[in-house]
Design an enzyme around this catalytic site. Structure first.
Site, PDB file in Angstrom:
ATOM      1  N   LYS A  45       2.007   4.297   6.243  1.00 40.82           N
ATOM      2  CA  LYS A  45       2.804   3.091   6.495  1.00 40.82           C
ATOM      3  C   LYS A  45       3.159   2.980   7.982  1.00 40.82           C
ATOM      4  CE  LYS A  45       4.716   3.208   1.839  1.00 40.82           C
ATOM      5  NZ  LYS A  45       5.749   3.818   0.989  1.00 40.82           N
ATOM      6  N   ASP A  88       2.262   9.512   2.832  1.00 45.30           N
ATOM      7  CA  ASP A  88       2.457   8.105   2.448  1.00 45.30           C
ATOM      8  C   ASP A  88       3.227   7.370   3.560  1.00 45.30           C
ATOM      9  OD1 ASP A  88       2.646   5.957   0.141  1.00 45.30           O
ATOM     10  OD2 ASP A  88       4.673   6.161   0.964  1.00 45.30           O
TER      11      ASP A  88
HETATM   12  N1  LIG Z   1       4.271   2.672  -7.274  1.00 45.24           N
HETATM   13  C1  LIG Z   1       4.839   2.131  -6.200  1.00 45.24           C
HETATM   14  O1  LIG Z   1       6.063   2.081  -6.080  1.00 45.24           O
HETATM   15  C2  LIG Z   1       4.010   1.558  -5.115  1.00 45.24           C
HETATM   16  C3  LIG Z   1       2.641   1.654  -5.103  1.00 45.24           C
HETATM   17  N2  LIG Z   1       1.922   1.112  -4.085  1.00 45.24           N
HETATM   18  C4  LIG Z   1       0.485   1.215  -4.062  1.00 45.24           C
HETATM   19  O2  LIG Z   1      -0.045   0.441  -5.127  1.00 45.24           O
HETATM   20  C5  LIG Z   1      -1.238   1.050  -5.613  1.00 45.24           C
HETATM   21  C6  LIG Z   1      -1.074   1.332  -7.088  1.00 45.24           C
HETATM   22  O3  LIG Z   1       0.027   2.205  -7.270  1.00 45.24           O
HETATM   23  P1  LIG Z   1       0.593   2.557  -8.726  1.00 45.24           P
HETATM   24  O4  LIG Z   1       0.526   1.381  -9.605  1.00 45.24           O
HETATM   25  O5  LIG Z   1       1.901   3.219  -8.492  1.00 45.24           O
HETATM   26  O6  LIG Z   1      -0.466   3.648  -9.168  1.00 45.24           O
HETATM   27  P2  LIG Z   1      -0.777   4.149 -10.650  1.00 45.24           P
HETATM   28  O7  LIG Z   1      -1.361   5.508 -10.518  1.00 45.24           O
HETATM   29  O8  LIG Z   1       0.408   3.962 -11.529  1.00 45.24           O
HETATM   30  O9  LIG Z   1      -1.880   3.108 -11.125  1.00 45.24           O
HETATM   31  C7  LIG Z   1      -3.217   3.126 -10.688  1.00 45.24           C
HETATM   32  C8  LIG Z   1      -4.053   2.740 -11.877  1.00 45.24           C
HETATM   33  O10 LIG Z   1      -5.393   2.585 -11.470  1.00 45.24           O
HETATM   34  C9  LIG Z   1      -6.227   3.154 -12.465  1.00 45.24           C
HETATM   35  N3  LIG Z   1      -7.509   3.511 -11.871  1.00 45.24           N
HETATM   36  C10 LIG Z   1      -7.784   4.561 -11.074  1.00 45.24           C
HETATM   37  N4  LIG Z   1      -9.090   4.553 -10.750  1.00 45.24           N
HETATM   38  C11 LIG Z   1      -9.630   3.479 -11.351  1.00 45.24           C
HETATM   39  C12 LIG Z   1     -10.936   2.927 -11.399  1.00 45.24           C
HETATM   40  N5  LIG Z   1     -11.944   3.507 -10.773  1.00 45.24           N
HETATM   41  N6  LIG Z   1     -11.138   1.800 -12.103  1.00 45.24           N
HETATM   42  C13 LIG Z   1     -10.118   1.218 -12.753  1.00 45.24           C
HETATM   43  N7  LIG Z   1      -8.853   1.692 -12.751  1.00 45.24           N
HETATM   44  C14 LIG Z   1      -8.628   2.812 -12.062  1.00 45.24           C
HETATM   45  C15 LIG Z   1      -5.452   4.378 -12.943  1.00 45.24           C
HETATM   46  O11 LIG Z   1      -5.892   4.767 -14.212  1.00 45.24           O
HETATM   47  C16 LIG Z   1      -4.022   3.838 -12.955  1.00 45.24           C
HETATM   48  O12 LIG Z   1      -3.688   3.254 -14.177  1.00 45.24           O
HETATM   49  C17 LIG Z   1      -1.449   2.303  -4.762  1.00 45.24           C
HETATM   50  O13 LIG Z   1      -2.287   1.980  -3.684  1.00 45.24           O
HETATM   51  C18 LIG Z   1      -0.055   2.608  -4.252  1.00 45.24           C
HETATM   52  O14 LIG Z   1      -0.061   3.323  -3.045  1.00 45.24           O
HETATM   53  C19 LIG Z   1       2.502   0.431  -3.052  1.00 45.24           C
HETATM   54  C20 LIG Z   1       3.848   0.299  -3.007  1.00 45.24           C
HETATM   55  C21 LIG Z   1       4.711   0.869  -4.020  1.00 45.24           C
HETATM   56  N1  LIG Z   2       5.197   6.401  -3.249  1.00 44.57           N
HETATM   57  C1  LIG Z   2       5.712   5.353  -2.457  1.00 44.57           C
HETATM   58  C2  LIG Z   2       5.534   4.054  -3.175  1.00 44.57           C
HETATM   59  C3  LIG Z   2       5.582   2.928  -2.277  1.00 44.57           C
HETATM   60  O1  LIG Z   2       4.832   2.771  -1.337  1.00 44.57           O
HETATM   61  C4  LIG Z   2       7.190   5.583  -2.182  1.00 44.57           C
HETATM   62  O2  LIG Z   2       7.759   6.511  -2.766  1.00 44.57           O
HETATM   63  O3  LIG Z   2       7.740   4.879  -1.359  1.00 44.57           O
END
Ligand SMILES: NC(=O)C1=CN([C@@H]2O[C@H](COP(=O)(O)OP(=O)(O)OC[C@H]3O[C@@H](n4cnc5c(N)ncnc54)[C@H](O)[C@@H]3O)[C@@H](O)[C@H]2O)C=CC1
Ligand SMILES: N[C@@H](CC=O)C(=O)O
Ligand code: NA
Length: 469
Positions: free
Chosen positions: A238, A234
């Site tokens: 970045k 990850d």
């Molecule tokens: N959680 C964090 O702190 C951060 C996350 N991100 C990025 O944001 C994005 C989302 O992360 P999160 O919300 O943490 O992930 P998450 O795993 O909590 O949510 C992703 C959602 O997308 C859904 N999903 C997966 N495949 C799908 C499909 N084909 N159609 C519809 N829905 C689908 C999943 O069921 C899940 O609910 C990722 O790219 C992650 O790298 C970026 C910065 C911080």
């Molecule tokens: N998994 C990542 C989420 C943000 O990009 C982290 O732990 O920083």
């Protein structure tokens, strides 16, 4: 039951996607709420981040309308299972499992599914339909950034990804726009909240690796598969994005040297403290003159490193991130804040939504890809760094001189030496800790090999990189 996103509704007719709509009234006139056009917004994924984006878009709808110049109407939220239990902030009537429809029937598409596919195909379809796209998907950008930029340019729409690097911290904006007038020389940062949380809990509370990881997952910091965090992938994605923006050069995942934190033990943390340092997982992007030809290139890497306790990065605790940018004219800039978690990341996503919406109303566009400099990516052994090397040597006259000679032979300069004498099975030994000045990894490794071959050296106990000296 599956509720379909409206199939027959095109992106808002008043504002054709990809084209600059001229408001009926001059833009400078304060438009009343009723005059504002509506932009259709589709959200792909309603997990940790998606849920918070939807909650804030709905709760603060009037503010977003006033800031962007358009009412932002969420028309559909694509999820895998519409019947799964989920946060009540997400209205059930918006849920659909038809992600393609959400991707292709909106003015603004927010991708928060994560991973490469189907996210890539959906984003490309969104661009094709004329939508502006916002994502937090660093894995996808590090693997397919140029393709996504090209699709945005072909559609004449915006591509924004502030959430992809360091969550809430506006580091993408800073590198992509604020630093466009300067020459960045290096970026050094803590850009993964999960691993910083784990190392910090191990350092300050003596928690085990597994207990700290479970807590980071509970807080919503970790990726769907936390190995991406723990193994440094990850942070590497970045780092690739940071380096691409900082050095106007295409940098992908394969260009980043990566080492995660899986092998870090409580002993490593204790040793770091004994050296007056903290152990941090760092992302580093450096402009370097390679040897022997002096050709300029860039070194991009992610690895654990010792950071002196009085360095600003040493006091970055928990899931927080920090990024230090050095530039020729600006000097040093420091960015600090929450790098992960639902609401902080949603803040970054929503800043992009406002920018993209304002462009659709008033004209203007996000910066296009800038890769004109096309600097060579240096091999890992050409990176410039410092080593801390711990040795056991015979505690006898001439030992330190012999050790110093090895460093001299390899053109590596010593910054500091500490020695602690002790007796082991009757032998008088000394544990010597040497910190070098910056040198290419190739010379540092050659010096370490030389130390192993030096007869007064009983053992090279450890080598670790030191950054921030
Ligand atoms: N959680 C964090 O702190 C951060 C996350 N991100 C990025 O944001 C994005 C989302 O992360 P999160 O919300 O943490 O992930 P998450 O795993 O909590 O949510 C992703 C959602 O997308 C859904 N999903 C997966 N495949 C799908 C499909 N084909 N159609 C519809 N829905 C689908 C999943 O069921 C899940 O609910 C990722 O790219 C992650 O790298 C970026 C910065 C911080
Ligand atoms: N998994 C990542 C989420 C943000 O990009 C982290 O732990 O920083
Ligand atoms: Na950010």
């Amino acid at each position: 039951m599956n509720q379909q996103a409206p199939q027959d509704a095109p992106p808002s007719a008043a504002l054709r996607p990809g084209r600059v709509a001229r408001p009926a009234q001059p833009a400078r006139r304060a438009a009343g709420a009723a005059d504002r056009p509506t932009l259709r917004v589709g959200v792909l994924g309603s997990g940790t981040v998606g849920t918070q984006v939807i909650r804030l878009l709905l709760e603060q709808a009037d503010d977003f309308a006033a800031r962007s110049g358009a009412r932002l109407e969420i028309t559909g939220v694509a999820v895998r299972d519409v019947d799964a239990p989920r946060d009540e902030a997400v209205p059930r009537q918006l849920l659909t499992d038809d992600a393609e429809s959400v991707a292709t029937s909106n003015d603004i598409v927010i991708e928060l599914i994560g991973g490469i596919e189907p996210a890539r195909t959906l984003i490309l379809a969104a661009f094709e339909s004329g939508a502006s796209v916002i994502t937090g998907n660093k894995a996808l950008i590090a693997a397919h950034g140029p393709e996504l930029y090209a699709a945005a340019a072909a559609a004449n729409t915006d591509f924004y990804y502030e959430a992809a690097v360091a969550g809430a911290i506006p580091v993408v904006y800073a590198l992509r726009e604020s630093m466009a007038g300067d020459r960045v020389t290096s970026v050094l940062g803590i850009v993964n909240g999960t691993t910083n949380y784990i190392l910090d809990e191990m350092s300050t509370k003596g928690l085990s690796f597994d207990a700290a990881l479970a807590a980071a997952q509970e807080l919503g910091y970790a990726e769907a598969d936390p190995t991406a965090d723990v193994d440094g992938l990850d942070a590497a994605a970045k780092a690739a994005i940071i380096a691409s923006l900082a050095f106007h050069t295409r940098v992908g995942m394969d260009d980043v040297e990566v080492e995660g934190i899986r092998s870090i033990t409580a002993d490593d943390i204790r040793e770091a403290h004994a050296s007056g340092c903290e152990l941090k997982l760092l992302a580093i992007a450096q402009r370097v003159s390679s040897e022997p030809d002096g050709v300029e290139g860039i070194s991009v890497r992610v690895h654990p490193a010792l950071v002196p306790a009085d360095h600003p990065l040493a006091s970055v605790h928990g899931g927080f991130n920090a990024v230090l940018v050095d530039a020729e004219a600006a000097g040093r800039l420091m960015f600090y804040g929450q790098g992960a978690g639902g609401a902080p990341t949603a803040s970054a996503v929503l800043s992009d939504v406002v920018a993209a919406a304002a462009h659709r109303v008033n004209g203007g566009q996000a910066p296009r890809e800038s890769s004109y400099a096309d600097l060579p990516i240096l091999a890992p052994e050409q990176a410039l760094t410092r080593y801390q090397i711990q040795l056991r040597v015979a505690d006898a006259p001439g030992s330190l001189a012999a050790v110093a000679q090895v460093f001299g032979d390899h053109d590596v300069s010593i910054n500091s030496v500490r020695q602690a004498s002790y007796v082991d099975v009757g032998d008088e030994l000394a544990l010597v800790t040497i910190v070098t000045h910056a040198a290419p990894v190739s010379r540092l490794e050659a010096a370490v090999d030389g130390l192993r071959a030096q007869e007064r050296v009983a053992e090279v106990v450890s080598t670790r990189r030191v950054e921030g000296l």
